[in-house]
Design a protein around this motif. Structure first.
Motif, short mmCIF file in Angstrom:
data_model
loop_
_atom_site.label_atom_id
_atom_site.label_comp_id
_atom_site.label_asym_id
_atom_site.label_seq_id
_atom_site.Cartn_x
_atom_site.Cartn_y
_atom_site.Cartn_z
N SER A 201 45.92 37.80 -25.74
CA SER A 201 45.65 37.65 -27.17
C SER A 201 44.79 36.45 -27.49
CB SER A 201 46.92 37.59 -28.00
OG SER A 201 48.02 37.46 -27.24
N GLY A 202 44.50 35.66 -26.49
CA GLY A 202 43.61 34.53 -26.72
C GLY A 202 44.20 33.47 -27.62
N ALA A 203 45.46 33.10 -27.37
CA ALA A 203 46.10 32.11 -28.22
C ALA A 203 47.14 31.34 -27.41
CB ALA A 203 46.80 32.81 -29.40
N PRO A 204 47.42 30.12 -27.84
CA PRO A 204 48.50 29.38 -27.17
C PRO A 204 49.83 30.08 -27.41
CG PRO A 204 47.26 27.96 -28.70
CD PRO A 204 46.80 29.35 -28.93
N LEU A 205 50.73 29.97 -26.45
CA LEU A 205 52.07 30.52 -26.59
C LEU A 205 52.98 29.32 -26.86
CD1 LEU A 205 53.44 33.32 -26.28
CD2 LEU A 205 53.88 32.74 -23.91
N GLY A 206 53.18 29.04 -28.12
CA GLY A 206 53.99 27.86 -28.47
C GLY A 206 53.16 26.60 -28.46
N GLU A 207 53.81 25.53 -28.86
CA GLU A 207 53.15 24.23 -28.93
C GLU A 207 53.00 23.62 -27.54
OE1 GLU A 207 52.36 22.58 -32.03
OE2 GLU A 207 52.63 24.67 -32.64
N GLY A 208 52.04 22.71 -27.40
CA GLY A 208 52.01 21.89 -26.19
C GLY A 208 53.21 20.97 -26.18
N LEU A 209 53.69 20.63 -24.99
CA LEU A 209 54.87 19.77 -24.88
C LEU A 209 54.58 18.68 -23.87
CD1 LEU A 209 58.08 21.98 -24.60
CD2 LEU A 209 57.44 20.45 -26.46
N GLN A 210 55.38 17.63 -23.90
CA GLN A 210 55.29 16.68 -22.80
C GLN A 210 56.66 16.20 -22.38
OE1 GLN A 210 52.78 13.51 -24.38
NE2 GLN A 210 54.56 12.14 -24.30
N PHE A 211 56.77 15.94 -21.07
CA PHE A 211 58.01 15.40 -20.49
C PHE A 211 57.66 14.11 -19.80
CE2 PHE A 211 59.29 20.02 -20.20
CZ PHE A 211 60.32 19.93 -21.14
N GLY A 212 58.57 13.14 -19.88
CA GLY A 212 58.36 11.88 -19.18
C GLY A 212 59.53 11.57 -18.29
N GLY A 213 59.31 10.71 -17.31
CA GLY A 213 60.41 10.32 -16.43
C GLY A 213 59.90 9.40 -15.36
N SER A 214 60.77 9.08 -14.42
CA SER A 214 60.34 8.23 -13.32
C SER A 214 59.54 9.07 -12.33
CB SER A 214 61.56 7.62 -12.62
OG SER A 214 62.28 8.65 -11.97
N ASN B 253 37.08 26.69 -14.44
CA ASN B 253 38.24 25.86 -14.22
C ASN B 253 38.53 25.05 -15.47
OD1 ASN B 253 40.43 24.97 -12.70
ND2 ASN B 253 39.17 25.04 -10.85
N VAL B 254 39.67 24.44 -15.47
CA VAL B 254 40.02 23.61 -16.61
C VAL B 254 39.79 22.17 -16.18
CG1 VAL B 254 41.89 22.88 -18.12
CG2 VAL B 254 41.71 25.27 -17.42
N THR B 255 38.84 21.51 -16.83
CA THR B 255 38.54 20.14 -16.41
C THR B 255 38.97 19.12 -17.44
OG1 THR B 255 36.34 20.46 -17.31
CG2 THR B 255 36.59 20.80 -14.95
N ASN B 256 39.39 19.62 -18.60
CA ASN B 256 39.86 18.71 -19.63
C ASN B 256 41.00 19.38 -20.37
OD1 ASN B 256 40.25 17.33 -22.10
ND2 ASN B 256 38.17 16.50 -22.01
N PHE B 257 42.13 18.70 -20.43
CA PHE B 257 43.34 19.29 -20.99
C PHE B 257 43.13 19.71 -22.44
CE2 PHE B 257 47.64 18.61 -22.97
CZ PHE B 257 48.27 19.67 -22.35
N ASP B 258 42.23 18.99 -23.17
CA ASP B 258 42.06 19.27 -24.60
C ASP B 258 40.87 20.15 -24.95
OD1 ASP B 258 44.38 17.86 -25.49
OD2 ASP B 258 43.32 16.00 -24.98
N SER B 259 40.08 20.52 -23.93
CA SER B 259 38.92 21.38 -24.21
C SER B 259 39.39 22.80 -24.53
CB SER B 259 38.00 21.45 -23.00
OG SER B 259 37.48 20.18 -22.74
N PRO B 260 38.61 23.51 -25.36
CA PRO B 260 38.97 24.91 -25.64
C PRO B 260 38.91 25.75 -24.37
CG PRO B 260 37.16 24.15 -27.06
CD PRO B 260 37.40 23.08 -26.05
N LEU B 261 39.77 26.73 -24.29
CA LEU B 261 39.81 27.60 -23.10
C LEU B 261 38.73 28.66 -23.18
CD1 LEU B 261 43.37 28.80 -22.17
CD2 LEU B 261 41.92 27.17 -20.98
N GLN B 262 38.18 29.02 -22.02
CA GLN B 262 37.28 30.16 -21.94
C GLN B 262 38.16 31.39 -21.63
OE1 GLN B 262 34.09 29.68 -22.73
NE2 GLN B 262 34.78 27.58 -23.06
N TYR B 263 38.78 31.95 -22.66
CA TYR B 263 39.73 33.05 -22.42
C TYR B 263 39.12 34.18 -21.62
CZ TYR B 263 43.13 31.04 -25.68
OH TYR B 263 44.04 30.24 -26.30
#
Lengths: 167, 443
Positions: free
Chosen positions: B132-145, B87-97
């Motif tokens: 391919s074991g790689a991110p698809l594009g950059e990480g992004l963030q959205f904010g709002g109410s 599972n993914v327990t930390n957003f910034d940890s490397p992925l176990q592809y």
């Protein structure tokens, strides 16, 4: 009878007639009785008489807005009644069955209402006493999805209002 | 013919790509929407991380909406959490592809949600090409109410959809429709608006007058519709934010209906009936400057502009039965485009400009179909007792329409279908619903 009273109340008290959804013209039980009650269906000057005895609606073939021989005969009587009773105006409602798109049926209902309006004007009813509206397929009378219902829904109904034309 | 497009997955070939610098990885994950058989692309959305305790429920819900948006397209298939190896327990940890490859996930979406002062939330997310074991594009963030959390989730989905397919999405959009209650011969109708997936329904009118066929302005801030408020059908313009409305045309002895905006939002094309004859007109969006476009004894209705505003496709029975025609947007000679058996109506130009969706009635059945603007390549997408009134998704990939069931108890409902003819879905509404109008992607 209860329906009739309600209709009379509406016409008498509010001075307006709502769209009638009762195929009352096939029910003549209220007409021609010995004691004539003013405003009732036995009163030939009443909207109830117009609805039930003259007949307030004509039916159309699929996709058609031309008047059948039967419709012409009925509209002759409507015209005569309207000429005899100048204190009423009418809105002619055109309707379509549910086979067809919403927009096309609105336009088709307009054609049907207009066929009736034109006929009545030709027979001498003053144009300013008649308005038309189309409900398309929005207000079916019968709700089954079969030709027996569709045939009743492809109609133009002459709905009376008390009062002289305003224009 | 086969419509559907298929998603071909172009996978990076390991031998070749390994020898190249990372930046030159030539073929990232890509679902190409082309003709062919669709094999939905398997994806996984592990629970989003809650970065503070107040964000736990939102993190859960946002991940679910993203998964539901993607799976709802029919182009993607979600791999359930029960199949996950890690599972993914930390957003910034490397992925176990390898763990995601092992369960055949091809795309992976991870995210993290935090709540802050003033009822704000921030959603960070990443999309991974597992193969391919790689991110698809950059990480992004959205904010709002916090209240807009569903919109934020839809925006995440739109980014994911667009990175994998190369086309824009349609999730952060709204649909105007008519909500219906009561029996068939006394229906009560109200104008309503909701998110594309049926959430957040809001009513815009009361049910005391029949209302029909809402149409969004190009920016989604206004809605045209037809109402019997005065006793006669008339076109109204409603401001969605204030719910203020006004009639656009009110001439005695006429009825107006079937309005639609031009692509620049300045012009309205519509049908006007006078003396039983229905023709097409145009006017400015404030109701001024009315101009007649057709003058024929036949019925002309259901107009829709081309995306460049140069042409109008409409329905006419001038040939004896309702068919589709195209004419210049200022009027003039019309060219018939429908020639198949049956009756054609309610044409709507696609947002990409290459197709027209329509309602077809043939042998007692109704269909939603599409054809090229020259009338070629007609394809029927649906068949039922009564389907009508197609409306395009903002990206031109999906069509929403009304399907009414048969008989005395018949009810209308909203459905959507992919233009491939696959993925027919009912769109949930609180009551019966009809006449959907799909609005633009929101800003």
């Amino acid at each position: 009878m209860r329906y009739l009273m309600k209709a009379l109340l509406l016409v008498g008290v509010l001075g307006t007639a709502s769209a009638c959804t009762n195929p009352g013209r096939f029910d003549t039980s209220g007409a021609g009785g010995a004691g004539m009650v003013p405003g009732s269906a036995s009163d030939p000057t009443s909207p109830a008489y117009f609805e039930q005895t003259v007949g307030d609606r004509v039916l159309f073939a699929v996709d058609q807005s031309t008047l059948s021989a039967e419709a012409v005969a009925l509209l002759e009587m409507q015209a005569t009644w309207l000429m005899d009773n100048p204190a009423f105006t009418a809105v002619i409602e055109g309707h379509a069955d549910e086979q067809g798109t919403r927009e096309y049926n609105l336009a088709l209902g307009a054609r049907r209402a207009s066929s009736v309006q034109n006929f009545l004007i030709e027979r001498g009813v003053a144009p300013n006493r008649l308005k038309t509206v189309s409900y398309g397929k929005e207000r079916p009378l019968e709700i089954c999805s079969a030709e027996s219902c569709y045939a009743q829904n492809r109609r133009a109904v002459t709905v009376l209002s008390a009062g002289m034309p305003t224009s | 013919m086969k419509l559907l497009k298929l998603l071909t997955l172009a996978l990076a070939l390991s031998g070749l790509t390994l020898s190249l610098p990372v930046a030159a990885r030539a073929e990232p994950l890509r679902l190409e929407l082309t003709d062919g058989i669709i094999e939905p692309l398997p994806f996984a959305v592990p629970a989003f991380q809650a970065e503070n305790s107040g964000a736990a429920e939102l993190a859960q819900n946002i991940a679910r909406v993203v998964a539901s948006d993607l799976a709802g397209t029919g182009l993607f298939r979600e791999i359930p959490a029960s199949a996950f190896i890690s599972n993914v327990t930390n957003f910034d940890s490397p992925l176990q592809y390898a763990d995601w490859r092992a369960i055949n996930a091809q795309a992976l979406i991870t995210g993290a949600v935090s709540t802050g002062a003033g009822g704000r939330i921030t959603v960070k997310f990443r999309v991974f090409d597992v193969v391919s074991g790689a991110p698809l594009g950059e990480g992004l963030q959205f904010g709002g109410s916090v209240a807009s959390w569903r919109r934020i989730a839809h925006k995440v989905s739109d980014v994911v959809y667009s990175r994998i397919t190369g086309e824009s999405g349609y999730f952060d959009s709204r649909v105007a429709f008519v909500s219906e209650t009561g029996p068939k011969n006394a229906r009560r109708k109200r104008l309503a608006i909701m998110d594309y997936d049926g959430a957040n329904v809001q009513y815009l009118t009361e049910s005391n007058a029949i209302v029909l066929a809402p149409r969004f302005s190009p920016t989604g801030d206004r809605v045209l519709y037809t109402s019997y408020e005065t006793g006669f059908p008339r076109i109204y313009l409603l401001d969605v934010a204030s719910v203020g409305r006004r009639v656009l045309d009110d001439q005695d002895g006429t009825m107006t209906f079937a309005p639609r905006f031009s692509p620049d939002g300045r012009t309205v094309v519509f049908s006007l009936s006078r003396g039983g004859n229905t023709d097409l007109y145009r006017m400015n969006a404030d109701g001024s400057g009315q101009q007649r476009l057709t003058s024929a004894p036949s019925i002309e209705t259901a107009p829709s502009f081309s995306p460049d505003g140069q042409y109008i496709v409409f329905e006419s029975d001038r040939s004896g039965s309702p068919q589709l025609y195209i004419m210049p947007a200022t009027g003039g000679e019309a060219r018939r485009i429908s020639f198949g058996p049956g009756r054609y109506g309610t044409p709507v130009w696609s947002p990409r400009g290459d197709m027209v969706a329509f309602t077809k009635q043939n042998r007692g059945r109704f269909h939603i179909g599409v054809m090229r603007t020259d009338g070629s390549e007609e394809r029927l997408l649906t068949a039922s007792f009564l389907d009508e009134g197609p409306s395009w998704s903002p990206n031109g990939r999906v069509i929403m329409f009304t399907r009414e069931s048969q008989g005395a108890e018949g009810q209308p409902a909203l459905y959507s279908i992919d233009i491939s003819g696959r993925n027919l879905r009912r769109v949930a509404t609180p009551q019966a619903g009809s006449d959907p109008a799909w609005g633009p992607l929101q800003n």
